[in-house]
Design a protein around this motif. Structure first.
Motif, PDB file in Angstrom:
ATOM      1  N   ASP A 158     -13.557 -12.859   9.647  1.00  0.00           N
ATOM      2  CA  ASP A 158     -14.454 -11.913   9.598  1.00  0.00           C
ATOM      3  C   ASP A 158     -14.938 -11.241  10.560  1.00  0.00           C
ATOM      4  O   ASP A 158     -16.468 -10.978  10.760  1.00  0.00           O
ATOM      5  N   ASN A 159     -14.177 -11.185  11.805  1.00  0.00           N
ATOM      6  CA  ASN A 159     -15.035 -10.382  13.048  1.00  0.00           C
ATOM      7  C   ASN A 159     -14.189  -9.410  13.578  1.00  0.00           C
ATOM      8  O   ASN A 159     -12.733  -9.806  13.281  1.00  0.00           O
ATOM      9  N   VAL A 170      -8.813 -12.989  10.265  1.00  0.00           N
ATOM     10  CA  VAL A 170      -8.508 -13.463   8.900  1.00  0.00           C
ATOM     11  C   VAL A 170      -9.852 -13.161   7.982  1.00  0.00           C
ATOM     12  O   VAL A 170     -10.766 -13.178   8.311  1.00  0.00           O
ATOM     13  N   GLY A 171      -9.555 -12.918   6.620  1.00  0.00           N
ATOM     14  CA  GLY A 171     -10.651 -12.685   5.780  1.00  0.00           C
ATOM     15  C   GLY A 171      -9.942 -12.158   4.348  1.00  0.00           C
ATOM     16  O   GLY A 171      -8.861 -11.786   4.242  1.00  0.00           O
ATOM     17  N   ILE A 172     -11.010 -11.810   3.536  1.00  0.00           N
ATOM     18  CA  ILE A 172     -10.627 -11.167   2.228  1.00  0.00           C
ATOM     19  C   ILE A 172     -10.417  -9.528   2.341  1.00  0.00           C
ATOM     20  O   ILE A 172     -11.067  -9.038   3.691  1.00  0.00           O
ATOM     21  N   ASP A 173      -9.846  -8.940   1.673  1.00  0.00           N
ATOM     22  CA  ASP A 173      -9.560  -7.488   1.779  1.00  0.00           C
ATOM     23  C   ASP A 173     -10.953  -6.947   1.179  1.00  0.00           C
ATOM     24  O   ASP A 173     -11.215  -7.206   0.086  1.00  0.00           O
ATOM     25  N   GLY A 324       3.274 -16.672  20.733  1.00  0.00           N
ATOM     26  CA  GLY A 324       3.626 -15.513  21.187  1.00  0.00           C
ATOM     27  C   GLY A 324       3.895 -14.305  20.230  1.00  0.00           C
ATOM     28  O   GLY A 324       4.241 -13.087  20.532  1.00  0.00           O
ATOM     29  N   ILE A 325       3.427 -14.587  18.796  1.00  0.00           N
ATOM     30  CA  ILE A 325       3.498 -13.744  17.865  1.00  0.00           C
ATOM     31  C   ILE A 325       2.104 -13.141  17.826  1.00  0.00           C
ATOM     32  O   ILE A 325       1.323 -13.802  16.969  1.00  0.00           O
ATOM     33  N   HIS A 326       1.750 -11.744  18.169  1.00  0.00           N
ATOM     34  CA  HIS A 326       0.382 -11.482  17.975  1.00  0.00           C
ATOM     35  C   HIS A 326      -0.018 -10.581  16.878  1.00  0.00           C
ATOM     36  O   HIS A 326      -0.004  -9.624  16.681  1.00  0.00           O
ATOM     37  N   ILE A 327      -0.345 -11.586  15.755  1.00  0.00           N
ATOM     38  CA  ILE A 327      -0.989 -10.966  14.476  1.00  0.00           C
ATOM     39  C   ILE A 327      -2.236 -10.572  14.723  1.00  0.00           C
ATOM     40  O   ILE A 327      -3.073 -10.804  15.349  1.00  0.00           O
ATOM     41  N   SER A 328      -2.483  -9.104  14.164  1.00  0.00           N
ATOM     42  CA  SER A 328      -3.780  -8.631  14.363  1.00  0.00           C
ATOM     43  C   SER A 328      -4.705  -8.909  13.317  1.00  0.00           C
ATOM     44  O   SER A 328      -5.762  -9.265  13.471  1.00  0.00           O
ATOM     45  N   CYS A 329      -4.155  -8.896  11.969  1.00  0.00           N
ATOM     46  CA  CYS A 329      -5.035  -9.274  10.798  1.00  0.00           C
ATOM     47  C   CYS A 329      -4.401  -9.958   9.577  1.00  0.00           C
ATOM     48  O   CYS A 329      -3.133  -9.175   9.214  1.00  0.00           O
TER      49      CYS A 329
END
Length: 347
Positions: A158-159, A170-173, A324-329
């Protein structure tokens, strides 16, 4: 300098080597190696110079085949030591995926002094961490500013990722959470909503505050700014409730959403003191679905976020970053839990 890429999990090939660091500093490779290992015959000033140079060059520590990878969960402004604590499930979920893969997980409380003493990337190199998962950090934390450019694989609960490909969230929608909550309460006849929030110095509370107004618009309800209020500081929730709860009730709000459960539980207590009946006079709903919601009087309605699954998602994102897999959210779906604090509108 561009980010290093192409490393396999937990590092196999380094673009920058110890030789590069040694040449930049004009010392031997052995001195650099000793600085990393914490050898007593290397001064603290030299060790710091090595770490600073390593960060500047974009160096990433290489693990030997026999070494267990190490990651760190940093916790600030959040209880986590007992099963009823918000952070317990997050830490447990993270460890459930990390430790079976042979990953060593350290748990470190985080404070402002520690962040001011060490730069983030230098700290991670100093303690041989391949990545970090952060719980409870705020926008004003010193390391939050460093997340803009850090090279260490990092996951934030949550940031704001600040558009750094090395940082995931990571977080809820929250849009789904607030919209679902408003829709469920409108089905009970509510048309006038209030919102009480913790201090907007936290990224997550900023997001939920904005999501509340978007939810009202989507549901075709009037979005009056005067029907929302927030604490000025993290310590002023009680003052916020005392000031704004009577105002919201006087304005005709029949349902009040809160940015988190602890605030909602305090609202329940203030309603009791004001002889305001819940849910007959006003419905109350929080976010998190802490265990205390079930034992509140009346039991508190809430938006449930599965904290164990969030912890697992955080490890998945961190492992992907190290690959090296750049996950955003990564966002999980929330679940609306209606208990006795929410009922039909009687006005």
């Amino acid at each position: 300098m561009p980010y290093n890429s192409g490393k396999q999990i937990f590092g196999v090939t380094d673009v920058v080597t110890m030789d590069d660091i040694a040449k930049r500093l004009g010392v031997s490779k052995g001195t650099v190696s000793k600085a990393f290992s914490g050898a007593e015959d290397v001064s603290e000033s030299m060790r710091r110079a090595v770490l600073e140079t390593a960060v500047e060059l974009g160096y990433t520590r290489q693990l030997r085949s026999w070494q267990a990878p190490r990651v760190c969960v940093f916790i600030e402004n959040m209880a986590y030591e007992n099963p009823d604590d918000f952070g317990w499930g997050l830490v447990t979920g993270f460890r459930k995926l990390a430790e079976p893969e042979g990953c060593v997980v350290d748990i470190r409380p985080l404070d402002i002094d520690m962040q001011r003493q060490h730069r983030y990337d230098e700290f991670m190199l100093r303690y041989s961490y391949q990545g970090g998962f952060f719980l409870g950090t705020t926008l004003s934390d010193p390391w939050t500013a460093e997340f803009k450019t850090c090279r260490t694989p990092t996951v934030l609960l949550d940031n704001d990722t600040q558009h750094n490909p090395r940082v995931s969230q990571v977080g809820i929608d929250n849009d789904e959470a607030l919209e679902s909550a408003v829709r469920r309460l409108t089905q009970l006849g509510h048309r006038k909503f209030g919102y009480l929030s913790a201090s907007l110095g936290s990224y997550i509370y900023q997001q939920r505050y904005a999501a509340f107004f978007r939810a009202l618009n989507v549901c075709g309800l009037e979005a009056e700014r005067s029907c929302a209020a927030c604490s000025e500081t993290a310590e002023s929730n009680t003052a916020c409730i005392r000031t704004h709860l009577p105002r919201l009730l006087e304005a005709g709000c029949t349902a009040i959403l809160c940015s988190h459960d602890l605030l909602a539980l305090e609202v329940l207590e203030h309603c009791r003191r004001l002889n305001v009946r819940v849910p007959e006079d006003v419905s109350i709903l929080g976010i998190d679905d802490l265990p205390a919601c079930q034992t509140a009087v009346p039991p508190l309605s809430s938006v449930r976020q599965d904290r164990t699954e969030l912890g697992k998602s955080a490890y998945y994102a961190l492992r992907s970053q190290i690959h090296g897999i750049h996950i955003s959210c990564l966002k999980l779906h929330p679940e609306i839990i209606l208990r006795q604090s929410a009922g039909e509108c009687r006005k």
